[in-house]
Structure formats: structure tokens, C-alpha cells
Design a protein around this motif. Sequence first.
Motif, PDB file in Angstrom:
ATOM      1  N   SER A  51      45.623  31.638  42.751  1.00 15.66           N
ATOM      2  CA  SER A  51      46.335  32.729  42.638  1.00 15.66           C
ATOM      3  C   SER A  51      47.709  32.577  41.906  1.00 15.66           C
ATOM      4  CB  SER A  51      46.591  33.845  43.687  1.00 15.66           C
ATOM      5  OG  SER A  51      45.247  33.718  44.587  1.00 15.66           O
ATOM      6  N   LEU A  52      48.400  31.533  42.536  1.00 21.86           N
ATOM      7  CA  LEU A  52      49.612  31.202  41.991  1.00 21.86           C
ATOM      8  C   LEU A  52      49.761  30.804  40.508  1.00 21.86           C
ATOM      9  CD1 LEU A  52      52.546  30.743  43.230  1.00 21.86           C
ATOM     10  CD2 LEU A  52      52.214  28.431  42.941  1.00 21.86           C
ATOM     11  N   CYS A  53      48.469  30.200  40.126  1.00 15.16           N
ATOM     12  CA  CYS A  53      48.422  29.644  38.726  1.00 15.16           C
ATOM     13  C   CYS A  53      48.740  30.896  37.872  1.00 15.16           C
ATOM     14  CB  CYS A  53      46.869  28.993  38.648  1.00 15.16           C
ATOM     15  SG  CYS A  53      46.792  27.501  39.261  1.00 15.16           S
ATOM     16  N   TYR A  54      48.169  31.969  37.972  1.00 12.88           N
ATOM     17  CA  TYR A  54      48.522  33.178  37.125  1.00 12.88           C
ATOM     18  C   TYR A  54      49.528  34.087  37.596  1.00 12.88           C
ATOM     19  CZ  TYR A  54      45.731  36.147  40.362  1.00 12.88           C
ATOM     20  OH  TYR A  54      45.292  36.862  41.448  1.00 12.88           O
ATOM     21  N   GLN A  55      49.682  33.917  39.005  1.00 11.27           N
ATOM     22  CA  GLN A  55      50.876  34.929  39.447  1.00 11.27           C
ATOM     23  C   GLN A  55      52.304  34.229  39.064  1.00 11.27           C
ATOM     24  OE1 GLN A  55      50.015  35.067  43.507  1.00 11.27           O
ATOM     25  NE2 GLN A  55      48.693  36.757  43.532  1.00 11.27           N
TER      26      GLN A  55
END
Length: 454
Positions: A51-55
Motif C-alpha cells: 500500500s505504501l508504494c502508492y500511498q
Amino acid sequence: ISMEQNALLEKLKHYFHHPTFKSDLQKNAIIAILKRKFDVFVSMPTGSGKSLCYQLPAVLHSPKVTIVFSPLIALMKDQVDHLTRLKIRAETINSKMTESERKRVLNDLYSTQVSTSLLYVTPEQAATDFFKGLLSYLVRKNKLAYIVVDEAHCVSQWGHDFRPDYLKLGQLRELYLHIPWIALTATASADVVKDIMTVLCLKTPVSKFTTPCFRSNLFYDVIFDDSIKNSYQHLKDFIDQCLYDDLNCLEGTPNINPLAQPCGIIYCRTRELTEEIATVLSRKGVSIAPYHAGLKDKERLAVQEAFMSGHIQVITATVSFGMGIDKATVRFVIHWGIPSSIPAYYQESGRAGRDGKLARCRIYHSKQAKNSLDFILKSAITQSKTQDKQKKAKGSYNMFLKMIQFCESVQCRHEFFADYFGDTKPQCIDKCDVCSNKEAVKIDLDIFMYGMNN
Ligand code: ADP
Ligand code: MG
Ligand code: ZN
């Protein structure tokens, strides 16, 4: 946005309170996504921080909006709550919301100063005129940062989790070619990856960030049950080897922290088998308990806690119930009978050795279990009442055949996984039975196939 790595780390701390990236892969995916030059495909195991990759890029591109397609309202809610706690504005649009909630969300999206950074949407919304209108408005006003497809394996009929609504997403890709797309998934065989690329119409060349599937601390083997005399004693000896002998050979002082106690999992097809094996092995002095859906909640929790705290070393579980268990010191994962598919086996056996130290993954393969499963799965095909069910039953049967191939071929076990997931050939050397003693595997296999006297 291009950014010094230190500056990026500062942003990570500031917005998400993490002191470091979880992996180089996570960091590199984020850097590539921030460049907005290519579509990006990310495949990392569950829990590795996709998730962090796009957040993080979404937040850094705010006040532009990032749209995230996600298959389940519950998953979207988790993410929105998590981001809200971090004081990042995230919203959802789905069929379950009230008209006034929807108005509130849309009001912000159509305002001159948008404050929503991430908008979570179910894929069935994608084809609606309402959504297409919103999208074209955001693009026209230059307010759209990215389009993200989470759980992207849902586009594929090959996947275990196919969602027809995901097929509608590809149409959007063609509409606005300059908006970068990001697809993320935990489970991706070569077939599924191909589907993701074509169904979502990702723009080539796609930047790919994929965890290599080879885990060099896992030793894989297959035991042909018919050729051993006393299978339960064999099982007990193997458990002792994993829990004691291996560890004596490792360097360092033993850890007395109960959470760090060596332990193991035996997967069985049926509840009856989990009970039987637990009974027999506990008579042989193994610290063991069964764990399955038939237990009362209280009992199941007690077993889970005893296992997590190190009071029980081994659990026998049905596959549906390994889920709540996540311990880094699992020294072995045994499948008592053939697993249901290659990706399932990869995932279940992958619970071993999360601490990076030697762990063993073994299948006990018997002719009798194979034949009865073959019969059950074939009957399921002929007895399917609808075409859909029949297709599913055929799929299960084909996965079973592939799994048989895994057990009954003289090919490196790690290489078999790598081929299946479209990964490069691993340097196994001696991390499986085939590579460490090919001749012995051949002989055992011959006996299994043709009997002792041939
Ligand atoms: P995935 O989607 O790959 O299954 P998630 O995105 O849900 O994984 O993240 C799993 C957990 O890892 C979450 O609790 C998340 O907060 C945490 N996490 C993500 N990135 C980092 C990081 N850089 N440092 C520490 N924890 C992280
Ligand atoms: Mg996820
Ligand atoms: Zn090998």
C-alpha cells in the motif's frame, strides 16, 4: 517529482511515521512511481507493505487525487481508516454509502481546492457514467495523479479470486494515456501477470518490482509415503530433526524467549487427520495440538496462544486455518498429503523460516491419498450442475495435476516454483532433495510409480 533519497525518507517519517523503508523493493517501487514515467507493476508477498508504494506518492502529489480500485468494501475501509488516523484525507465511493456521504465526498472532488488525496473505489463503479464523468473532470482540470489497481490478480481467470468487474478497468486505461497506472498483487503466476498486463492495458514497457520467489533458507523435499515402513515414526523423527538436530548445528546461543522457540506446522486435508496425527504424535512425546474450524472459538484461541507463546511446539492444521498464525521461528511446514495447488503450496510452505534461518518444507505423498483425491476431484467435475461450477471444478483438477507433477518429477523444487511464477532459474545447489541427491530421488520415484519389484 524527483527527490533525493534522504528527502524521501523524511517524507516517509513525516507522513507515515516509519523510520525506514521495509525493503529496497518498496523504496525502488516508490521512486519509480514518483517519476510518473512508466506504468508500474508491484508483486510482493502479503504484509510486505504494497500500500505504501502508492500511498506515499499519492500524498506527495496532493492536491492531485489518486484513484485506487480495490475489490472489497472492507479492505477499502481499513485503508481509509488507517490513512485518516495518519491525517491523510482518504475517501471511498461505493454502493453501500448513503446519499449524503456521497455528496460530501463529491463536493470535495469537484471543488477548486481538492483536499482528498486518495479515493478508494470498487471496480463495479468503473463502468458507470457517473464515474467516467468524474474521471474526465479530474483529468480536464489536471487533478488526477495516478490510477491504482490493488489486488490486481482479480483480473485473471487463472487466479483464485477472479472478479468480472475488474475487466471493466481496461477500458479506462485507453481513455487517458498520460495518467500512470499502478497494479499491485501478492499472488501472481506467470499466467496471471500476463493477464494483468493485457486486461488492464498497461502501457509497455511496464516497470516491474517483484520479490524473487527463491527462498534459499527453505529446504524442500517430497517423501513417497508408500516406500517408508512406519509413516508416523518417520514423521516424528523428522520433527525431532527440525526442532533439535538442525538447531544444534546452527551457531549462537539458544534463545530462551518463548516467542522465539522453534516450532512447526503440519497441514492435513481433513479435521479427522489433524486429530489423529496430534493424538499419535503426542503419545510419542511431541508437544502438539490440532487447530481447525471445528474447534470452539475458545479452544481455537487457546491453541493459537499456546503455539504463539511456545507452550505448544507443533500444530496440525487444516489449510483454511493457518491464517491467524504468523511466527518467525517456524522450522518446518509439512503437508501430510498433496497441497491443493502450486501457489497454495508456495504460500503455505512459505510460512517456514521467516527469520531467514534454515527451515524444512516437506510433502508426504502417498498413492492412496493421491488416488482418492483424484476420484473426488473428478467426480466434482461430472457432478457440477452449472457451467460455472464445472469450470471451477476443472480448474481445481488441473491445479491438482500440476501439484502431482511437482511431486513426481525429478526437477529442482525451487526451479519448479520459479518456472511457475515466471521467475529466473534459482541457484538451488543443495536446497532441495533433487539437487542434493538426484539419484536417490529417482530411485524412490521409480519405486513409487512401478513398485518394489520392477
Ligand atoms: P500488503 O498490501 O503488501 O499486504 P500492507 O500495505 O497492508 O501490505 O502493509 C503491511 C504492514 O506493513 C502495514 O501494517 C504497514 O503499516 C506496514 N508497513 C508498510 N511499510 C512500512 C515501512 N516502511 N516500515 C514499517 N512498516 C511498514
Ligand atoms: Mg494490500
Ligand atoms: Zn533444487
